[in-house]
Design a protein around this motif. Sequence first.
Motif, short mmCIF file in Angstrom:
data_model
loop_
_atom_site.label_atom_id
_atom_site.label_comp_id
_atom_site.label_asym_id
_atom_site.label_seq_id
_atom_site.Cartn_x
_atom_site.Cartn_y
_atom_site.Cartn_z
N LEU A 147 62.47 43.29 94.73
CA LEU A 147 61.24 43.39 93.94
C LEU A 147 60.46 42.12 94.20
N VAL A 148 59.29 42.26 94.82
CA VAL A 148 58.54 41.11 95.33
C VAL A 148 57.15 41.08 94.70
N LYS A 149 56.77 39.91 94.17
CA LYS A 149 55.47 39.77 93.51
C LYS A 149 54.34 39.54 94.52
N ASP A 150 54.55 38.70 95.50
CA ASP A 150 53.51 38.31 96.45
C ASP A 150 53.43 39.34 97.59
N PRO A 151 52.28 39.99 97.78
CA PRO A 151 52.17 41.01 98.84
C PRO A 151 52.37 40.44 100.25
#
Length: 454
Positions: free
Chosen positions: A294-298
């Motif tokens: 799960l990654v916040k920064d695209p």
Amino acid sequence: MDNKRRVLSLRHVLMLSLALNVGLILRIGYVGESWRAEHNLHGFCLYEQSSREVSMGGTYQKVAQDGKRDDVAMWSTRPVHVEVEDGEEKVVNLDHGDPTMYESFWQQMGDTTTVVISGWQYISYFSDVRNLCWFLEPEFAKAVIRLHNLVGNAITTDRYIVVGTGSSQLFHAAIYALCPPDASEPMSVVSAAPYYSSYPLMTDFLKSGLFEWGGDAHKFNEDRPYIELVTSPNNPDGSTRQAVVNRKQGILIHDLAYYWPQYTPISSPADHDLMLFTVSKSTGHAGTRIGWALVKDPEVAKKMTKFIELNTIGVSKDSQIRAAKILQAVADSCGNVGSTEKVLPFFDYSHTLIEKRWKQLRAAVNKSHIFSLPDFPTGYCNFSGRRFESQPAFAWLKCEGQVEDCESFLRSHRIITRGGNHFGVSPKYVRISMLSRDEVFDLFTDRLSAIQSP
């Protein structure tokens, strides 16, 4: 004269043929030995000396007698999954975190998670070209979000899901994505000891110029960018972890493989920039080889996707579809609370089983008097609505007294574990898997309770 030349020619041909065959035999032998050497890595196969022998109080005895057990005669070149016959006794292998404990639950579920895939399905490389992670199956993404929202162990809103071939591939993808490509020196990757034993090996395996293993986070004092791995609950000791270095130039990766309600109370949803999960420890399906981030920064998610694209051109669709079915079954089972269903909800079933095992292990340790185990705090679980203390997937066992090498000491009693030196700490500690089959765990605790001072 012609006859003499013909004889000489035949002799030359025979000599040349003999030389070529001898060379080929030697080459095959060399390749075989090289293959064995490459596969003799701790964590996948046993050490070479113990692959055919097991230490018995300073001596060595053969694991398999000639002619008795052909199926274990070659176990030096393949992993040992459970136990190996040794005369009338068995060698108990608890080195790996192979989650076969969960087989009993899934056997009760019957065909609930059966997946049938026709030969024409999932042929294309692509799953959804509109998605940032173009090889992510939509069905798997939906199952991930549903389960996280149900359990409440991670924030999924405004996050990008990147699927990988297990969390190991995602680990490499993450450190690749977080390292600047034009840095003058490799970025240090650190983790607080005791850290997961594969972190150093995986970090340095590629010999990348982008990153390198920097050791124990407690000892890291360099004034430059770094990546800190935060595993919580921690592998190997089960403790709840937070970042240690806490400097402006640091970037964090949170490995949350064990943040599930069978192992620890779910106090709040994890909300970090990059979080790693895997079906291996959440549902027990290690062989499916599926993990997700799960990654916040695209931009980080894009770089991770590019790494996996170059590494394996995506991730198996078949495995994703199977994993989606499994996660859906877990979520569906949570709706069985208070119903007349014969099968308990997955997290209730697994929590009860691990709770029983921890009680069994502590009783064995108390009976032996020469080992100790850590104590864990009690917390309230928002998912289950009950209070309990953490019950990790691994036991962090310490040999007290004069025993300095706990791994070797237990090996002399036909118990194979992983020593503390692999986790960056004292060899007086060992990590023991709590996730083996019932009969293996029972044999282990029986044998442990009978061990007395050396």
